[in-house]
Design an enzyme around this catalytic site. Structure first.
Site, PDB file in Angstrom:
ATOM      1  N   ASP A 190       4.854   1.065  12.098  1.00  0.00           N
ATOM      2  CA  ASP A 190       3.667   0.387  11.569  1.00  0.00           C
ATOM      3  C   ASP A 190       3.558  -1.063  12.041  1.00  0.00           C
ATOM      4  O   ASP A 190       2.563  -1.721  11.763  1.00  0.00           O
ATOM      5  CB  ASP A 190       3.668   0.406  10.037  1.00  0.00           C
ATOM      6  CG  ASP A 190       3.432   1.801   9.510  1.00  0.00           C
ATOM      7  OD1 ASP A 190       3.607   2.018   8.300  1.00  0.00           O
ATOM      8  OD2 ASP A 190       3.099   2.682  10.317  1.00  0.00           O
ATOM      9  N   ARG A 207      -8.382  -0.643   4.849  1.00  0.00           N
ATOM     10  CA  ARG A 207      -7.542   0.353   4.172  1.00  0.00           C
ATOM     11  C   ARG A 207      -6.202  -0.249   3.776  1.00  0.00           C
ATOM     12  O   ARG A 207      -5.583   0.168   2.817  1.00  0.00           O
ATOM     13  CB  ARG A 207      -7.257   1.550   5.104  1.00  0.00           C
ATOM     14  CG  ARG A 207      -8.473   2.337   5.473  1.00  0.00           C
ATOM     15  CD  ARG A 207      -8.095   3.601   6.213  1.00  0.00           C
ATOM     16  NE  ARG A 207      -7.122   4.379   5.429  1.00  0.00           N
ATOM     17  CZ  ARG A 207      -6.675   5.564   5.815  1.00  0.00           C
ATOM     18  NH1 ARG A 207      -7.059   6.072   6.955  1.00  0.00           N
ATOM     19  NH2 ARG A 207      -5.819   6.233   5.069  1.00  0.00           N
ATOM     20  N   CYS A 231      -5.162  12.587  12.416  1.00  0.00           N
ATOM     21  CA  CYS A 231      -5.911  11.338  12.342  1.00  0.00           C
ATOM     22  C   CYS A 231      -5.736  10.675  13.712  1.00  0.00           C
ATOM     23  O   CYS A 231      -5.155  11.261  14.617  1.00  0.00           O
ATOM     24  CB  CYS A 231      -5.368  10.459  11.234  1.00  0.00           C
ATOM     25  SG  CYS A 231      -3.716   9.933  11.588  1.00  0.00           S
ATOM     26  N   LYS A 273       0.854  -1.209   0.000  1.00  0.00           N
ATOM     27  CA  LYS A 273       0.000   0.000   0.000  1.00  0.00           C
ATOM     28  C   LYS A 273       0.879   1.245   0.000  1.00  0.00           C
ATOM     29  O   LYS A 273       0.682   2.156  -0.800  1.00  0.00           O
ATOM     30  CB  LYS A 273      -0.874   0.010   1.246  1.00  0.00           C
ATOM     31  CG  LYS A 273      -1.558   1.339   1.542  1.00  0.00           C
ATOM     32  CD  LYS A 273      -2.437   1.320   2.747  1.00  0.00           C
ATOM     33  CE  LYS A 273      -1.725   1.607   4.029  1.00  0.00           C
ATOM     34  NZ  LYS A 273      -1.455   3.036   4.317  1.00  0.00           N
ATOM     35  N   ASN A 274       1.874   1.291   0.878  1.00  0.00           N
ATOM     36  CA  ASN A 274       2.657   2.520   1.057  1.00  0.00           C
ATOM     37  C   ASN A 274       3.670   2.770  -0.049  1.00  0.00           C
ATOM     38  O   ASN A 274       4.222   3.868  -0.126  1.00  0.00           O
ATOM     39  CB  ASN A 274       3.327   2.531   2.435  1.00  0.00           C
ATOM     40  CG  ASN A 274       2.289   2.716   3.537  1.00  0.00           C
ATOM     41  OD1 ASN A 274       1.118   2.987   3.257  1.00  0.00           O
ATOM     42  ND2 ASN A 274       2.704   2.546   4.773  1.00  0.00           N
ATOM     43  N   ARG A 326       0.061  14.950  12.664  1.00  0.00           N
ATOM     44  CA  ARG A 326       0.629  14.650  11.352  1.00  0.00           C
ATOM     45  C   ARG A 326       0.626  15.873  10.422  1.00  0.00           C
ATOM     46  O   ARG A 326      -0.037  15.911   9.398  1.00  0.00           O
ATOM     47  CB  ARG A 326      -0.082  13.467  10.724  1.00  0.00           C
ATOM     48  CG  ARG A 326       0.025  12.244  11.646  1.00  0.00           C
ATOM     49  CD  ARG A 326      -0.654  11.046  11.097  1.00  0.00           C
ATOM     50  NE  ARG A 326       0.135  10.482  10.000  1.00  0.00           N
ATOM     51  CZ  ARG A 326      -0.329   9.474   9.256  1.00  0.00           C
ATOM     52  NH1 ARG A 326      -1.526   8.996   9.464  1.00  0.00           N
ATOM     53  NH2 ARG A 326       0.406   8.986   8.289  1.00  0.00           N
TER      54      ARG A 326
HETATM   55  C1  EPZ Z   1       4.143   7.231   6.169  1.00  0.00           C
HETATM   56  O1  EPZ Z   1       3.344   8.261   6.727  1.00  0.00           O
HETATM   57  C2  EPZ Z   1       3.245   5.994   6.118  1.00  0.00           C
HETATM   58  N1  EPZ Z   1       2.092   6.263   5.260  1.00  0.00           N
HETATM   59  C3  EPZ Z   1       2.780   5.634   7.527  1.00  0.00           C
HETATM   60  O2  EPZ Z   1       2.026   4.415   7.436  1.00  0.00           O
HETATM   61  C4  EPZ Z   1       4.004   5.385   8.405  1.00  0.00           C
HETATM   62  O3  EPZ Z   1       3.580   5.131   9.722  1.00  0.00           O
HETATM   63  C5  EPZ Z   1       4.923   6.618   8.375  1.00  0.00           C
HETATM   64  O4  EPZ Z   1       5.277   6.927   7.009  1.00  0.00           O
HETATM   65  C6  EPZ Z   1       6.198   6.403   9.169  1.00  0.00           C
HETATM   66  O5  EPZ Z   1       6.886   5.298   8.661  1.00  0.00           O
HETATM   67  C7  EPZ Z   1       2.225   6.124   3.921  1.00  0.00           C
HETATM   68  O6  EPZ Z   1       3.294   5.809   3.417  1.00  0.00           O
HETATM   69  C8  EPZ Z   1       0.998   6.366   3.093  1.00  0.00           C
HETATM   70  P1  EPZ Z   1       6.171  10.797   8.073  1.00  0.00           P
HETATM   71  P2  EPZ Z   1       3.873   9.812   6.672  1.00  0.00           P
HETATM   72  O7  EPZ Z   1       6.033  11.982   7.181  1.00  0.00           O
HETATM   73  O8  EPZ Z   1       4.493  10.077   5.357  1.00  0.00           O
HETATM   74  C9  EPZ Z   1       5.850  14.047  11.539  1.00  0.00           C
HETATM   75  C10 EPZ Z   1       0.235   2.968   7.750  1.00  0.00           C
HETATM   76  O9  EPZ Z   1      -0.133   2.417   8.790  1.00  0.00           O
HETATM   77  N2  EPZ Z   1       5.876  15.006  10.417  1.00  0.00           N
HETATM   78  O10 EPZ Z   1       7.454  10.044   8.084  1.00  0.00           O
HETATM   79  O11 EPZ Z   1       2.762  10.669   7.121  1.00  0.00           O
HETATM   80  C11 EPZ Z   1       4.540  13.301  11.557  1.00  0.00           C
HETATM   81  O12 EPZ Z   1       3.578  14.050  12.291  1.00  0.00           O
HETATM   82  C12 EPZ Z   1       0.637   4.430   7.775  1.00  0.00           C
HETATM   83  O13 EPZ Z   1       0.362   2.405   6.652  1.00  0.00           O
HETATM   84  C13 EPZ Z   1       5.928  16.363  10.701  1.00  0.00           C
HETATM   85  O14 EPZ Z   1       5.977  16.767  11.860  1.00  0.00           O
HETATM   86  O15 EPZ Z   1       5.010   9.756   7.805  1.00  0.00           O
HETATM   87  C14 EPZ Z   1       4.875  12.015  12.248  1.00  0.00           C
HETATM   88  O16 EPZ Z   1       4.857  12.216  13.648  1.00  0.00           O
HETATM   89  C15 EPZ Z   1       0.350   5.075   9.121  1.00  0.00           C
HETATM   90  N3  EPZ Z   1       5.917  17.254   9.673  1.00  0.00           N
HETATM   91  C16 EPZ Z   1       6.311  11.760  11.795  1.00  0.00           C
HETATM   92  O17 EPZ Z   1       6.829  13.016  11.340  1.00  0.00           O
HETATM   93  C17 EPZ Z   1       5.872  16.838   8.372  1.00  0.00           C
HETATM   94  O18 EPZ Z   1       5.889  17.697   7.454  1.00  0.00           O
HETATM   95  C18 EPZ Z   1       6.402  10.740  10.675  1.00  0.00           C
HETATM   96  O19 EPZ Z   1       5.784  11.277   9.554  1.00  0.00           O
HETATM   97  C19 EPZ Z   1       5.822  15.458   8.097  1.00  0.00           C
HETATM   98  C20 EPZ Z   1       5.825  14.556   9.135  1.00  0.00           C
END
Ligand code: EPZ
Length: 420
Positions: free
Chosen positions: A306, A398, A118, A22-23, A123
């Site tokens: 995850d 999902r 969420c 998915k990711n 996020r």
């Molecule tokens: C991706 O989310 C994945 N989703 C998530 O999987 C996964 O948990 C996450 O990466 C971490 O590995 C998809 O790939 C669609 P991040 P993403 O940007 O891109 C903070 C699942 O279960 N952050 O690395 O949103 C954020 O709030 C999902 O499949 C900022 O502060 O993850 C979080 O605390 C859930 N500012 C942390 O960084 C930003 O601009 C990680 O976010 C971006 C992120």
């Protein structure tokens, strides 16, 4: 809404085929916005988030659909592009924010609903916006929408404050068609990022550093269509590895991306779970007993957030006390009170959980809250005595393709019912 009714206590035995990731599929499919010409995607999982992504691509002016009713191939092609990703879509799938980079690169403008938080946290997308501004984009906030404009994206030397997965993906896509060279430092190294790099390069992008935390992108004038096969889903695979361990069974996972699961495999090995790797996949067999463990979630190649909820369910079956430290998301313990309803003894303090194992899990009605919390409740239900009802399983759908079919085929007893 639907629920899963699980009658637990049955060791799982047999073979499970792992679906496409998915990711990886979400950013790679949205990247078709960048491409001149048709793209054929293979090994695409049939998941809620994938159907949402197809709908979003069509709203943006692309053609995008599965090539048949039951298959895993998607044909897509960018048409006369529109710049707006509407709120009602973005609020169901945060990953919609990944259209920012491609729309700015192709259209010079983008209007994307600010993804709300969420269940697992606020996020924000501040790191995405800050990095795109370094490339010449300007953003305004207009009644809940991010409105971005740029005459032309220019290459820049960018260092992320945090190795954000989505931020790295947005910038890779934007930089592929920008003028000049972009360097992304402290970039995320998740395997799904490498899959996106490989897809973009198959379309003619010039990207080096794949798999490292520093990516070099030399912008090109256009990208051409291609056929591409999505990598297998390492989190689905990790979930099924844990299912074998928690039920005292033995499974063979076909198309298992074992290399992308080293942190999970070594942690499960430390708990007494046995593995056998071979070219076709990965065999997993539960140990006579489960030892306690300590897990701290980290960006890749560390232990993936995850898989945190899933391994916590397993820890309830281990002897002694285990610990989990969640460092990526601020609220990713929604599964804890629900596991508690099944008899689990878990104590929370801030980002740390202490799981005291050894007590049996007893089946109970529980509520899913987010994708991986749902998976954790299914795993607990598989191991519990009696019947567990997991409600609001739209969260589960999902990210897991036909999870009850795959688990029932290896000995589970799960029924999907309307939840009146
Ligand atoms: C991706 O989310 C994945 N989703 C998530 O999987 C996964 O948990 C996450 O990466 C971490 O590995 C998809 O790939 C669609 P991040 P993403 O940007 O891109 C903070 C699942 O279960 N952050 O690395 O949103 C954020 O709030 C999902 O499949 C900022 O502060 O993850 C979080 O605390 C859930 N500012 C942390 O960084 C930003 O601009 C990680 O976010 C971006 C992120």
């Amino acid at each position: 809404m639907e629920k899963l009714v699980i009658r637990g206590g049955r060791p799982l035995r047999g073979k499970i085929e792992i679906s496409g990731s998915k990711n990886a599929a979400l950013p790679i499919m949205l990247a078709c916005i960048l491409v001149d010409g048709p793209v054929l995607y293979r090994n695409v999982p049939r998941l809620r988030d994938i159907f949402t992504t197809l709908k979003l691509l069509r709203i943006l002016g692309c053609s995008a659909a599965f090539t048949d009713e039951a298959g895993h191939e998607v044909a897509a092609e960018a048409g006369a592009l529109m710049p707006e990703a509407p709120y009602d879509l973005v609020c169901t799938m945060r990953a919609s924010v990944l259209v920012l980079g491609p729309l700015l690169a192709r259209l010079g403008r983008a209007k994307v609903a600010l993804p709300g938080g969420c269940a697992i946290g606020a996020r924000p997308v501040d790191l995405h916006l800050k990095a795109l501004e370094r490339m010449g984009a300007r953003f305004d906030l207009d009644s809940g929408y991010i409105v971005g404009t740029c005459a032309e994206l220019r290459g820049a030397d960018i260092t992320f404050d945090f190795p954000t997965v989505g931020g790295t993906e947005n910038l890779l896509m934007a930089a592929s068609l920008a003028r000049g060279e972009t360097i992304l430092r402290n970039a995320a190294r998740e395997p799904e990022i490498s899959d996106l790099v490989n897809f973009l390069c198959a379309c003619g992008a010039e990207i080096s550093g794949e798999g490292s935390d520093t990516l070099h992108v030399r912008g090109v004038s256009s990208l051409r269509g291609c056929a591409y096969s999505i990598m297998p889903d390492r989190i689905e695979a990790g979930t099924f590895l844990t299912a074998a361990a928690i039920t005292g069974g033995e499974l063979f996972l076909e198309n298992c991306p074992a290399e992308a699961l080293n942190a999970v495999i070594s942690k499960l090995e430390s708990m007494g779970v046995g593995f056998e790797r071979n070219p076709e996949g990965l065999r997993v067999r539960s140990g006579a007993s489960l030892k306690s463990a300590g897990v701290t979630t980290r960006p890749y190649p560390g232990f993936p957030t995850d898989m945190q909820a899933q391994i916590m369910a397993l820890m309830t079956r281990a002897e002694g006390s285990s610990t989990v430290e969640e460092t990526i998301f601020e609220n990713r313990f929604m599964h804890v009170p629900e596991l508690g309803r099944m008899g689990a003894d878990i104590e929370l303090s801030g980002s740390r959980a202490v799981i005291r194992g050894g007590r049996p899990l007893i089946g109970a009605p529980v509520m899913a809250s987010d994708l991986r919390a749902s998976a954790s409740l299914v795993l607990a239900g598989l191991a519990a005595q009696g019947e567990t009802q997991v409600r609001r399983i739209y969260h589960l759908d999902r990210g897991y393709e036909h999870i009850e079919h795959k688990l029932n085929a290896v000995g589970a007893d799960i029924t999907r019912l309307e939840d009146r």
